[in-house]
Scaffold this motif. Structure first.
Motif, PDB file in Angstrom:
ATOM      1  N   ARG A 121       0.829  -1.205   0.000  1.00 51.07           N
ATOM      2  CA  ARG A 121       0.000   0.000   0.000  1.00 51.07           C
ATOM      3  C   ARG A 121       0.865   1.258   0.000  1.00 51.07           C
ATOM      4  NH1 ARG A 121      -1.971  -0.659   6.291  1.00 51.07           N
ATOM      5  NH2 ARG A 121      -2.183  -2.831   5.634  1.00 51.07           N
ATOM      6  N   THR A 122       0.336   2.321  -0.523  1.00 48.34           N
ATOM      7  CA  THR A 122       1.055   3.586  -0.626  1.00 48.34           C
ATOM      8  C   THR A 122       1.343   4.167   0.757  1.00 48.34           C
ATOM      9  OG1 THR A 122       0.106   4.063  -2.793  1.00 48.34           O
ATOM     10  CG2 THR A 122       0.925   5.943  -1.530  1.00 48.34           C
ATOM     11  N   ALA A 123       2.544   4.684   0.925  1.00 49.58           N
ATOM     12  CA  ALA A 123       2.991   5.241   2.206  1.00 49.58           C
ATOM     13  C   ALA A 123       3.065   6.761   2.129  1.00 49.58           C
ATOM     14  CB  ALA A 123       4.368   4.672   2.567  1.00 49.58           C
ATOM     15  N   TRP A 124       3.190   7.380   3.299  1.00 51.03           N
ATOM     16  CA  TRP A 124       3.477   8.814   3.336  1.00 51.03           C
ATOM     17  C   TRP A 124       4.821   9.079   2.651  1.00 51.03           C
ATOM     18  CZ3 TRP A 124      -0.243  12.022   4.712  1.00 51.03           C
ATOM     19  CH2 TRP A 124      -1.223  11.603   5.616  1.00 51.03           C
ATOM     20  N   GLY A 125       4.909  10.201   1.967  1.00 49.86           N
ATOM     21  CA  GLY A 125       6.141  10.553   1.283  1.00 49.86           C
ATOM     22  C   GLY A 125       6.991  11.530   2.072  1.00 49.86           C
ATOM     23  N   VAL A 126       7.657  12.415   1.352  1.00 51.45           N
ATOM     24  CA  VAL A 126       8.565  13.376   1.978  1.00 51.45           C
ATOM     25  C   VAL A 126       7.800  14.415   2.793  1.00 51.45           C
ATOM     26  CG1 VAL A 126      10.381  15.080   1.534  1.00 51.45           C
ATOM     27  CG2 VAL A 126      10.181  13.070   0.077  1.00 51.45           C
ATOM     28  N   TYR A 127       6.718  14.956   2.222  1.00 57.56           N
ATOM     29  CA  TYR A 127       5.984  16.053   2.863  1.00 57.56           C
ATOM     30  C   TYR A 127       4.630  15.559   3.348  1.00 57.56           C
ATOM     31  CZ  TYR A 127       3.771  20.566   3.632  1.00 57.56           C
ATOM     32  OH  TYR A 127       3.132  21.635   4.209  1.00 57.56           O
ATOM     33  N   PRO A 128       4.276  15.813   4.606  1.00 56.67           N
ATOM     34  CA  PRO A 128       5.065  16.466   5.647  1.00 56.67           C
ATOM     35  C   PRO A 128       5.770  15.486   6.587  1.00 56.67           C
ATOM     36  CG  PRO A 128       2.803  16.317   6.386  1.00 56.67           C
ATOM     37  CD  PRO A 128       2.858  15.628   5.039  1.00 56.67           C
ATOM     38  N   GLY A 129       5.711  14.184   6.288  1.00 56.50           N
ATOM     39  CA  GLY A 129       6.134  13.177   7.247  1.00 56.50           C
ATOM     40  C   GLY A 129       7.603  12.847   7.287  1.00 56.50           C
ATOM     41  N   GLY A 130       8.414  13.513   6.438  1.00 57.00           N
ATOM     42  CA  GLY A 130       9.845  13.235   6.467  1.00 57.00           C
ATOM     43  C   GLY A 130      10.200  11.876   5.905  1.00 57.00           C
ATOM     44  N   GLY A 131       9.377  11.381   4.958  1.00 59.02           N
ATOM     45  CA  GLY A 131       9.625  10.088   4.347  1.00 59.02           C
ATOM     46  C   GLY A 131      10.466  10.179   3.090  1.00 59.02           C
ATOM     47  N   LYS A 132      10.011   9.483   2.055  1.00 56.15           N
ATOM     48  CA  LYS A 132      10.822   9.274   0.860  1.00 56.15           C
ATOM     49  C   LYS A 132      10.169   9.891  -0.372  1.00 56.15           C
ATOM     50  CE  LYS A 132      13.092   5.385  -1.561  1.00 56.15           C
ATOM     51  NZ  LYS A 132      14.376   6.096  -1.677  1.00 56.15           N
ATOM     52  N   PHE A 133      10.965  10.509  -1.228  1.00 62.88           N
ATOM     53  CA  PHE A 133      10.513  11.017  -2.525  1.00 62.88           C
ATOM     54  C   PHE A 133      10.259   9.835  -3.454  1.00 62.88           C
ATOM     55  CE2 PHE A 133      11.551  12.275  -6.909  1.00 62.88           C
ATOM     56  CZ  PHE A 133      10.661  13.326  -7.096  1.00 62.88           C
ATOM     57  N   ASP A 134       9.139   9.884  -4.175  1.00 61.49           N
ATOM     58  CA  ASP A 134       8.798   8.791  -5.084  1.00 61.49           C
ATOM     59  C   ASP A 134       9.513   8.983  -6.420  1.00 61.49           C
ATOM     60  OD1 ASP A 134       7.657   6.953  -6.836  1.00 61.49           O
ATOM     61  OD2 ASP A 134       5.680   7.091  -5.894  1.00 61.49           O
ATOM     62  N   GLY A 135      10.600   8.230  -6.582  1.00 58.68           N
ATOM     63  CA  GLY A 135      11.382   8.305  -7.814  1.00 58.68           C
ATOM     64  C   GLY A 135      11.193   7.098  -8.699  1.00 58.68           C
ATOM     65  N   ASP A 136      10.012   6.468  -8.628  1.00 55.26           N
ATOM     66  CA  ASP A 136       9.696   5.276  -9.415  1.00 55.26           C
ATOM     67  C   ASP A 136      10.536   4.064  -9.027  1.00 55.26           C
ATOM     68  OD1 ASP A 136       7.606   6.261 -10.894  1.00 55.26           O
ATOM     69  OD2 ASP A 136       8.756   6.652 -12.718  1.00 55.26           O
ATOM     70  N   ASP A 137      11.168   4.077  -7.842  1.00 53.04           N
ATOM     71  CA  ASP A 137      11.940   2.909  -7.428  1.00 53.04           C
ATOM     72  C   ASP A 137      11.042   1.832  -6.837  1.00 53.04           C
ATOM     73  OD1 ASP A 137      11.538   4.938  -5.612  1.00 53.04           O
ATOM     74  OD2 ASP A 137      13.330   4.550  -4.455  1.00 53.04           O
ATOM     75  N   CYS A 138       9.910   2.222  -6.272  1.00 54.71           N
ATOM     76  CA  CYS A 138       8.837   1.279  -5.919  1.00 54.71           C
ATOM     77  C   CYS A 138       9.315   0.083  -5.109  1.00 54.71           C
ATOM     78  CB  CYS A 138       8.128   0.794  -7.190  1.00 54.71           C
ATOM     79  SG  CYS A 138       7.447   2.140  -8.192  1.00 54.71           S
ATOM     80  N   ARG A 139       9.754   0.318  -3.901  1.00 55.82           N
ATOM     81  CA  ARG A 139      10.153  -0.772  -3.012  1.00 55.82           C
ATOM     82  C   ARG A 139       9.594  -0.488  -1.623  1.00 55.82           C
ATOM     83  NH1 ARG A 139      14.444   0.829   0.202  1.00 55.82           N
ATOM     84  NH2 ARG A 139      15.676   2.612  -0.475  1.00 55.82           N
ATOM     85  N   ASP A 140       9.579  -1.513  -0.790  1.00 51.67           N
ATOM     86  CA  ASP A 140       8.991  -1.317   0.525  1.00 51.67           C
ATOM     87  C   ASP A 140       9.865  -0.373   1.346  1.00 51.67           C
ATOM     88  OD1 ASP A 140      10.598  -2.877   2.792  1.00 51.67           O
ATOM     89  OD2 ASP A 140      10.683  -4.102   0.975  1.00 51.67           O
ATOM     90  N   VAL A 141       9.208   0.331   2.273  1.00 55.17           N
ATOM     91  CA  VAL A 141       9.911   1.350   3.063  1.00 55.17           C
ATOM     92  C   VAL A 141      10.189   0.900   4.490  1.00 55.17           C
ATOM     93  CG1 VAL A 141       8.985   3.244   1.679  1.00 55.17           C
ATOM     94  CG2 VAL A 141       7.735   2.482   3.723  1.00 55.17           C
ATOM     95  N   SER A 142       9.812  -0.298   4.842  1.00 59.85           N
ATOM     96  CA  SER A 142      10.034  -0.793   6.213  1.00 59.85           C
ATOM     97  C   SER A 142      11.463  -1.287   6.343  1.00 59.85           C
ATOM     98  CB  SER A 142       9.041  -1.906   6.531  1.00 59.85           C
ATOM     99  OG  SER A 142       7.722  -1.431   6.481  1.00 59.85           O
ATOM    100  N   ARG A 143      12.388  -0.351   6.477  1.00 62.47           N
ATOM    101  CA  ARG A 143      13.814  -0.667   6.463  1.00 62.47           C
ATOM    102  C   ARG A 143      14.537  -0.084   7.680  1.00 62.47           C
ATOM    103  NH1 ARG A 143      15.605  -2.313   1.265  1.00 62.47           N
ATOM    104  NH2 ARG A 143      13.859  -2.474  -0.187  1.00 62.47           N
TER     105      ARG A 143
END
Length: 565
Positions: free
Chosen positions: A369-391
């Motif tokens: 499922r889609t996650a929060w990105g850079v704004y405002p949560g301080g996550g990741k910019f979506d650069g089409d890399d499409c991988r899980d963020v639980s790291r």
């Protein structure tokens, strides 16, 4: 009990320099203890800042909690707690946050105000009054009638009565005016440990004036002079928040533990187990599928963990086996944001959220499922890399997000709404343009360090095309009411992480129109206020729970009415 709580919160360390005879000392009156009577105003203010932070920015705090609760109602997040509005959040949800306001923050702000006023330290009294007015506005916005005149009196008033919400709002404005007077003539020591404006009294003064601006816009349906007062404030741009450097926001850090200073959006998604909350399919769709031009902010707002949902089975994407809702008009996305299951020409792209009112069970889709990105949560910019963020909290800005509370972007859109409500179509168009550009600029600047040199950073041409399309929609709108819909749709899109502001804006304007209906054909009436906390009702002999959520806050008086379901 109040003194005991105060001593605990300020963290006093007692040092004993000798043994004292019990005959010579009344042990009920410790001369070494810090109490409200002998503590410095600076120490009291430091305590209040910590409490405001706790009130605003933690996982279970009042303000963040309010955003999380109200956001789904206006499709900022997926409403997944229930298909029925009245059951999406129960009264128990507000017990802790109510206690934060009434048992902690407001009493200690009153203490700061009393002490600072007595000592003639207007810097401290002014800032504390701004904070108090803000809390009072927020309580009324959410609950309507709330305790005030009987509140905060300890055991003298164990069951405070409810005050009329308009009277509380008016009192908050009076406190705000007093704050402006204090901050316009600052006296006393500089404020230390200011978590918002680093002791800059001028910025607090701008915030006070901007909260006043917000007051007049909010009450424009019940106050015939509101728009005039609003425009008077806007005529002095140097006195309000109209510069990004003056934005009222809380800045999170990147510390992972002891304490965890990161944005809650980040800790929920980027550690282990995937995003905790589903994004709104409808909101994501409006950013890439509703207009001809993709919204320049979408790759900053959202991060796709899986960019292809065409290969999913029933266990990970159960809704694909369900028919398109019979009561929905054709054309809306269904099941995922990037697919219209009512259209044979389906488009896919990985924007994986939930539809409004989808309360079905949670399948094993955490890493899809889609996650929060850079704004405002301080996550990741979506650069089409499409991988899980639980790291393990190593991706993106590592939680260095913000809590946006009242921004320059909001002021531009408030101005557009006010000007259009007053019939000034040209001025409203200019303010709309300023709001769109400021929002895009703030979001892109915030996420620039994580976007790096990606060729997916929206180029200036895309920004220009997006703005031109918005202005063309505005110009083509056949009436001022239709133009207002364009303004409020863009304001809604700019309010990422600001569920309360979006909820207020919808109740005030009944816009944006045409938002995704609930999956349930009869979800009940749209909530006009929230349940009172269970602990407050159960322990107060003078208060009964609301029979339903139809009770309107006094300023919710748009003559057109709002019929969103």
């Amino acid at each position: 009990m109040k003194k005991m709580k105060f001593i605990y919160r300020v963290g006093v360390v007692l040092t004993f320099v000798g043994f004292l005879s019990a005959c010579d000392l009344d042990l009920q009156d410790n001369p070494n203890a810090v109490t409200p009577d002998n503590a410095s105003v600076a120490l009291l203010m430091n305590n209040a800042f910590i409490e405001l932070q706790e009130f605003m920015v933690g996982r279970s705090t009042f303000y963040n909690g309010v955003n999380d609760v109200t956001g789904p109602y206006v499709r900022m997040l997926a409403m997944q707690g229930s298909k029925v509005y009245a059951q999406a959040e129960g009264p128990e949800s507000f017990d802790f946050v109510w206690a934060q306001a009434y048992a902690t923050l407001l009493p200690d702000l009153n203490l700061v105000i009393d002490r600072a006023t007595g000592d003639g330290i207007t810097t401290y009294s002014g800032v504390a009054k701004v904070m108090k007015a803000f809390v009072m506005f927020t309580l009324v916005d959410m609950f309507g009638d709330v305790p005030y005149s009987d509140a905060l009196q300890g055991t003298d008033k164990l069951s405070p009565v409810l005050d009329d919400d308009e009277a509380v709002y008016t009192e908050a404005l009076s406190i705000l005016n007093s704050a402006i007077a204090d901050l316009s003539d600052p006296k006393g020591a500089n404020i230390t440990n200011d978590l918002y404006y680093a002791g800059n009294v001028g910025k607090w003064l701008k915030l006070a004036n901007t909260l006043k601006l917000r007051y007049y816009l909010t009450t424009r349906h019940v106050n015939p002079n509101a728009l005039t007062e609003f425009n008077n404030l806007m005529n002095d741009p140097s006195a309000i928040i109209l510069n990004r450097a003056d934005d009222f926001q809380f800045n999170y850090g990147t510390n992972r533990e002891a304490p965890d200073s990161r944005h809650p959006f980040y800790t929920d998604a980027y550690e282990a187990g995937g995003p905790g909350q589903y994004m709104s399919n409808y909101r994501m769709w409006t950013m890439f599928g509703e207009k001809q031009t993709e919204d320049p902010r979408i790759r900053y707002y959202y991060y796709r963990q899986d960019c292809d949902e065409t290969d999913e089975n029933f266990f990970t994407l159960q809704c694909q086996a369900q028919p398109y809702p019979f009561h929905w008009p054709a054309g809306w996305p269904y099941c995922t944001a990037s697919s219209d299951w009512g259209d044979p020409n389906q488009q896919y792209g990985g924007y994986w959220g939930r539809d409004h009112g989808d309360d079905s069970g949670i399948p094993p889709d955490d890493l899809k499922r889609t996650a929060w990105g850079v704004y405002p949560g301080g996550g990741k910019f979506d650069g089409d890399d499409c991988r899980d963020v639980s790291r393990g909290g190593t991706d993106g800005l590592r939680g260095r997000g913000i809590l946006p509370i009242l921004l320059t972007t909001n002021v531009h859109f408030m101005n557009a709404e006010a000007k259009l409500a007053g019939g000034d179509v040209g001025a409203a168009r200019t303010a709309l343009q300023e709001g769109v550009l400021e929002s895009i600029g703030k979001v892109m600047a915030f996420g620039a360090s994580d976007a790096g040199s990606s060729d997916l950073i929206p180029p200036q041409g895309q920004i220009d095309n997006y703005l031109n399309e918005v202005l063309a929609l505005y110009d083509a709108a056949a009436s001022n009411d239709a133009k207002m819909n364009v303004v409020m749709k863009e304001a809604w899109l700019a309010m990422q992480g600001q569920g309360l502001e979006a909820y207020n804006a919808y109740r005030r304007t009944c816009k944006p129109e045409g938002m995704q209906l609930s999956l349930e054909a009869n979800p009940g009436n749209f909530p006009r206020s929230l349940w009172y906390p269970a602990s407050f009702v159960n322990r107060n002999e003078n208060v009964s729970q609301k029979p339903n959520l139809d009770a309107k806050v006094f300023w919710d008086a748009n003559p057109a009415g709002c019929t969103l379901q």
